[in-house]
Design a protein around this motif. Structure first.
Motif, PDB file in Angstrom:
ATOM      1  N   MET A  15      74.144   6.186  24.589  1.00  0.00           N
ATOM      2  CA  MET A  15      73.543   5.723  24.291  1.00  0.00           C
ATOM      3  C   MET A  15      72.813   5.182  26.240  1.00  0.00           C
ATOM      4  O   MET A  15      71.505   4.142  26.429  1.00  0.00           O
ATOM      5  N   ASN A  16      73.749   5.127  26.858  1.00  0.00           N
ATOM      6  CA  ASN A  16      72.350   5.198  28.886  1.00  0.00           C
ATOM      7  C   ASN A  16      72.263   6.589  28.473  1.00  0.00           C
ATOM      8  O   ASN A  16      71.676   6.267  29.453  1.00  0.00           O
ATOM      9  N   ASN A  17      72.027   7.905  28.276  1.00  0.00           N
ATOM     10  CA  ASN A  17      71.557   8.894  28.868  1.00  0.00           C
ATOM     11  C   ASN A  17      70.455   9.657  27.878  1.00  0.00           C
ATOM     12  O   ASN A  17      69.696   9.486  27.621  1.00  0.00           O
ATOM     13  N   GLY A  18      70.801   9.566  26.868  1.00  0.00           N
ATOM     14  CA  GLY A  18      70.624  10.905  25.594  1.00  0.00           C
ATOM     15  C   GLY A  18      69.331   9.575  24.687  1.00  0.00           C
ATOM     16  O   GLY A  18      68.954  10.406  23.564  1.00  0.00           O
ATOM     17  N   LEU A  19      69.634   8.331  24.640  1.00  0.00           N
ATOM     18  CA  LEU A  19      69.071   7.686  23.580  1.00  0.00           C
ATOM     19  C   LEU A  19      67.606   7.550  23.928  1.00  0.00           C
ATOM     20  O   LEU A  19      66.812   7.591  22.937  1.00  0.00           O
ATOM     21  N   LEU A  20      66.743   7.986  25.136  1.00  0.00           N
ATOM     22  CA  LEU A  20      65.595   7.994  25.431  1.00  0.00           C
ATOM     23  C   LEU A  20      65.489   8.368  25.115  1.00  0.00           C
ATOM     24  O   LEU A  20      63.982   8.646  24.109  1.00  0.00           O
ATOM     25  N   PRO A  21      65.478  10.476  25.011  1.00  0.00           N
ATOM     26  CA  PRO A  21      64.734  11.201  24.563  1.00  0.00           C
ATOM     27  C   PRO A  21      65.321  11.282  22.460  1.00  0.00           C
ATOM     28  O   PRO A  21      63.644  12.031  22.107  1.00  0.00           O
ATOM     29  N   LEU A  22      65.315  10.624  22.290  1.00  0.00           N
ATOM     30  CA  LEU A  22      65.669  10.474  21.050  1.00  0.00           C
ATOM     31  C   LEU A  22      64.488   8.915  20.596  1.00  0.00           C
ATOM     32  O   LEU A  22      64.169   9.148  19.975  1.00  0.00           O
ATOM     33  N   ILE A  23      64.500   7.849  21.271  1.00  0.00           N
ATOM     34  CA  ILE A  23      63.375   7.742  20.761  1.00  0.00           C
ATOM     35  C   ILE A  23      61.894   8.095  21.539  1.00  0.00           C
ATOM     36  O   ILE A  23      60.401   8.275  20.672  1.00  0.00           O
ATOM     37  N   LEU A  24      62.163   9.136  22.033  1.00  0.00           N
ATOM     38  CA  LEU A  24      60.824  10.243  22.127  1.00  0.00           C
ATOM     39  C   LEU A  24      60.414  10.960  20.915  1.00  0.00           C
ATOM     40  O   LEU A  24      58.887  10.612  20.782  1.00  0.00           O
ATOM     41  N   LEU A  25      61.587  11.377  20.195  1.00  0.00           N
ATOM     42  CA  LEU A  25      60.981  11.582  19.099  1.00  0.00           C
ATOM     43  C   LEU A  25      60.663  10.997  18.221  1.00  0.00           C
ATOM     44  O   LEU A  25      60.466  11.389  17.143  1.00  0.00           O
ATOM     45  N   LEU A  26      61.028   9.585  18.755  1.00  0.00           N
ATOM     46  CA  LEU A  26      61.091   8.520  17.551  1.00  0.00           C
ATOM     47  C   LEU A  26      59.334   8.473  17.051  1.00  0.00           C
ATOM     48  O   LEU A  26      58.735   8.129  15.980  1.00  0.00           O
ATOM     49  N   PHE A  27      59.125   8.458  18.308  1.00  0.00           N
ATOM     50  CA  PHE A  27      57.095   8.152  18.236  1.00  0.00           C
ATOM     51  C   PHE A  27      56.350   9.376  18.462  1.00  0.00           C
ATOM     52  O   PHE A  27      54.981   9.651  17.337  1.00  0.00           O
ATOM     53  N   ILE A  28      56.832  10.539  18.707  1.00  0.00           N
ATOM     54  CA  ILE A  28      56.327  11.794  18.912  1.00  0.00           C
ATOM     55  C   ILE A  28      56.193  12.538  17.328  1.00  0.00           C
ATOM     56  O   ILE A  28      55.086  12.852  16.324  1.00  0.00           O
ATOM     57  N   ILE A  29      57.062  12.146  16.459  1.00  0.00           N
ATOM     58  CA  ILE A  29      57.869  13.249  15.171  1.00  0.00           C
ATOM     59  C   ILE A  29      56.370  12.469  13.893  1.00  0.00           C
ATOM     60  O   ILE A  29      55.875  12.890  13.496  1.00  0.00           O
ATOM     61  N   PRO A  30      56.791  10.931  14.040  1.00  0.00           N
ATOM     62  CA  PRO A  30      55.807  10.737  12.979  1.00  0.00           C
ATOM     63  C   PRO A  30      54.719  10.252  13.807  1.00  0.00           C
ATOM     64  O   PRO A  30      53.383  10.038  12.864  1.00  0.00           O
ATOM     65  N   GLY A  31      53.908  10.329  14.315  1.00  0.00           N
ATOM     66  CA  GLY A  31      52.960  10.356  15.609  1.00  0.00           C
ATOM     67  C   GLY A  31      52.032  11.771  15.047  1.00  0.00           C
ATOM     68  O   GLY A  31      51.109  11.979  14.649  1.00  0.00           O
ATOM     69  N   ILE A  32      52.853  12.998  15.149  1.00  0.00           N
ATOM     70  CA  ILE A  32      52.450  14.131  14.759  1.00  0.00           C
ATOM     71  C   ILE A  32      51.373  14.268  13.523  1.00  0.00           C
ATOM     72  O   ILE A  32      50.599  14.844  12.968  1.00  0.00           O
ATOM     73  N   VAL A  33      53.193  13.879  12.132  1.00  0.00           N
ATOM     74  CA  VAL A  33      53.070  13.787  11.147  1.00  0.00           C
ATOM     75  C   VAL A  33      50.912  13.292  10.785  1.00  0.00           C
ATOM     76  O   VAL A  33      50.249  13.511   9.817  1.00  0.00           O
ATOM     77  N   PHE A  34      50.992  11.989  11.043  1.00  0.00           N
ATOM     78  CA  PHE A  34      50.015  11.015  11.143  1.00  0.00           C
ATOM     79  C   PHE A  34      48.952  11.264  11.368  1.00  0.00           C
ATOM     80  O   PHE A  34      47.309  11.430  10.566  1.00  0.00           O
ATOM     81  N   GLY A  35      48.781  12.232  12.835  1.00  0.00           N
ATOM     82  CA  GLY A  35      47.722  12.847  13.232  1.00  0.00           C
ATOM     83  C   GLY A  35      47.066  14.162  12.788  1.00  0.00           C
ATOM     84  O   GLY A  35      46.312  14.458  12.351  1.00  0.00           O
ATOM     85  N   LYS A  36      48.278  14.741  11.734  1.00  0.00           N
ATOM     86  CA  LYS A  36      48.581  16.259  10.636  1.00  0.00           C
ATOM     87  C   LYS A  36      47.749  15.926   9.816  1.00  0.00           C
ATOM     88  O   LYS A  36      46.844  16.267   8.813  1.00  0.00           O
ATOM     89  N   THR A  37      47.836  14.393   9.428  1.00  0.00           N
ATOM     90  CA  THR A  37      47.035  14.658   7.584  1.00  0.00           C
ATOM     91  C   THR A  37      46.268  13.423   7.681  1.00  0.00           C
ATOM     92  O   THR A  37      44.940  13.860   6.809  1.00  0.00           O
TER      93      THR A  37
END
Length: 516
Positions: free
Chosen positions: A309-331
């Motif tokens: 929660m103190n260290n690894g959560l930020l990369p998880l949040i990064l993916l939280l935005f990138i993945i749906p962002g890419i899917v939206f842009g691809k569509t």
């Protein structure tokens, strides 16, 4: 004089006061210059205080040992070496810097692809306008479960949402900032702050030989109710004070008000599905008994998410935005290949140039304050003064809240201040029949409410940059004058809730009571 006229006169006095604060603040130099001046002041003051031999000795509950801290001068050979040798690491090690840049990579993709704007347009058509402010404040408060991510996600989104609804974007930014920062300790569920502060409290108890331990849920009931209260107070201040004071928005920012097209609706659906799959996978990696992201806590012998929660959560949040962002842009066809993804990330970084400049000089000032021990000395001396006054019962709790709020203006770290204050106030209040759970919750009230009016708060420069996006003339004065009503209202309202809780003798959490 009629009651209506009296009310109008008081409103004019409030507006006049806030306007004066704004004028004085904005008359100051650029924030970068201010941090340079403050850094120079710390250098001079440190030399004076060090020459007088000022020091403090206290039991540091975090370190588990007695610590003596003397004022350290920056105006000698060793200090000058530190200034030059640490300048780069002060900047690269500035905690908000990495947090902001990592998350903005993901936000950049989601924004460039059109996912954020389209989602907000859809949100504004579904949410009752009367609830919009409350939704922004509430989202800000509960965002602390994701550590500091609320600063770089919720706050800019609050401004965009308000602008899209035809309201002043800085009011939206302020509402979100109030929720994220002034309401930092409150939440409906247990966050990372709870085990952190509880651990320090238990060390303070152990240090003086008191056989008493509190749990991470020690303040849970109180913080759940606090979340609802602060949502109401934040909504009231935004709509009745801040928006009226800001007036009609006349800036250049124009929100996208176009209708959501059928293709965008399809893209939203696909992005939502990808987000759901990602969340399920993340939950599988985080929450089962022996989940991948859990690590063994040597003190308790249990598998926990504390380190993640103190260290690894930020990369998880990064993916939280990138993945749906890419899917939206691809569509929608906005993202065609990997080059577009990199372009999207780059666009997210372009707006951060001003923040990088601010962060460099802000990081020097914050580190000088820590290196010279001036923060610890001010905090300890202030706490010692309160102890010498000899308050008892409810007056002591109220005084403790106020002194915690005041010390927070000088020393932003919640854990660092608590490590100094807990060994003093926990035993003292226990002797007066007040539980450690009560002392801890009182500290959390004061520690949260003044975050939004002190430039020492790590993310403060970043919020100024966000505000300038909508109003080039805004500065430290604008932000501080805008946030003062939130800070004072939250401090007063939260303290009143504490008083009511104390009088009724309600449990603060499971098995956590007001009196011993």
């Amino acid at each position: 004089m009629s009651e209506t006229n009296i009310r109008k006169e008081k409103q004019n006095e409030v507006k006049g006061f806030l306007k004066n604060v704004e004028k004085i603040g904005n008359a100051l130099p650029h924030p970068v210059i201010i941090f340079i001046i403050l850094s120079i002041a710390i250098v001079v003051v440190s030399a004076i205080v060090a020459a007088t031999g000022v020091s403090v000795t206290y039991f540091d509950a975090k370190a588990g040992e007695e610590v003596t801290k003397k004022a350290v001068s920056l105006l000698n050979a060793e200090g000058l070496r530190y200034i030059f040798n640490s300048a780069t690491t002060n900047f690269t090690g500035f905690a908000p810097l990495g947090t902001v840049l990592v998350v903005m990579l993901g936000v950049g993709v989601a924004e460039w692809s059109g996912l954020i704007n389209t989602s907000l347009k859809r949100l504004l058509t579904d949410v009752n306008p009367r609830l919009l402010t409350a939704v922004v404040v509430f989202t800000g408060i509960i965002s602390n479960i994701a550590s500091d991510a609320g600063y770089v996600v919720v706050i800019p989104l609050g401004a965009i949402i308000f602008a899209g609804a035809g309201r002043h974007p800085i009011a939206g930014l302020a509402a979100a900032f109030a929720g994220v920062s002034a309401g930092f300790s409150a939440n409906l569920i247990i966050g990372t702050t709870d085990p952190l502060l509880a651990g320090i409290t238990n060390e303070a108890l152990r240090s003086v030989g008191i056989d008493y331990q509190i749990t991470s849920t020690a303040n849970w009931y109180f913080m759940m109710v606090s979340t609802i209260l602060l949502t109401f107070l934040g909504t009231f201040v935004t709509e009745k004070i801040v928006e009226k004071n800001l007036g009609t928005y006349t800036g250049d920012y124009i929100p996208d008000k176009a209708e959501v097209t059928p293709l965008e609706k399809k893209a939203l659906k696909n992005a939502g599905i990808s987000l759901l799959i990602f969340v399920i996978l993340a939950a599988f990696l985080m929450f089962p008994k022996n989940a991948v992201f859990k690590e063994l806590d040597e003190n308790t012998g249990k598998m926990t998410l504390d380190i993640f929660m103190n260290n690894g959560l930020l990369p998880l949040i990064l993916l939280l935005f990138i993945i749906p962002g890419i899917v939206f842009g691809k569509t929608t066809g906005k993202i065609k290949d990997s080059k577009d993804i990199v372009t999207a990330m780059t666009s997210g970084m372009e707006s951060m140039g001003g923040y990088l400049v601010l962060a460099f000089f802000a990081s020097q000032f914050v580190n000088y304050f820590s290196y010279t021990n001036l923060g610890a000395i001010i905090s300890y001396k202030g706490a010692d003064l309160l102890k010498s006054i000899g308050f008892t019962g409810l007056p002591l709790i109220i005084a403790f809240i106020i002194i915690s709020a005041f010390l927070n203006l000088f020393m932003g770290s919640a854990s660092a201040k608590w490590a100094i204050m807990a060994p003093i106030f926990i035993p003292m209040m226990m002797k007066l029949g007040l539980s450690p759970e009560l002392t801890q919750v009182a500290y959390r009230i004061g520690d949260s409410t003044t975050n939004i009016i002190t430039p020492l708060m790590s993310y403060f420069p970043m919020i100024v940059v966000f505000a300038k996006r909508y109003d080039e003339e805004s500065g430290l004065g604008t932000l501080i004058s805008t946030m003062i009503p939130y800070s004072m209202t939250f401090l007063l309202g939260w303290t009143i809730l504490m008083i009511i809780w104390y009088i009724l003798g309600l449990p603060l959490g499971p098995g956590a009571y007001i009196h011993i």
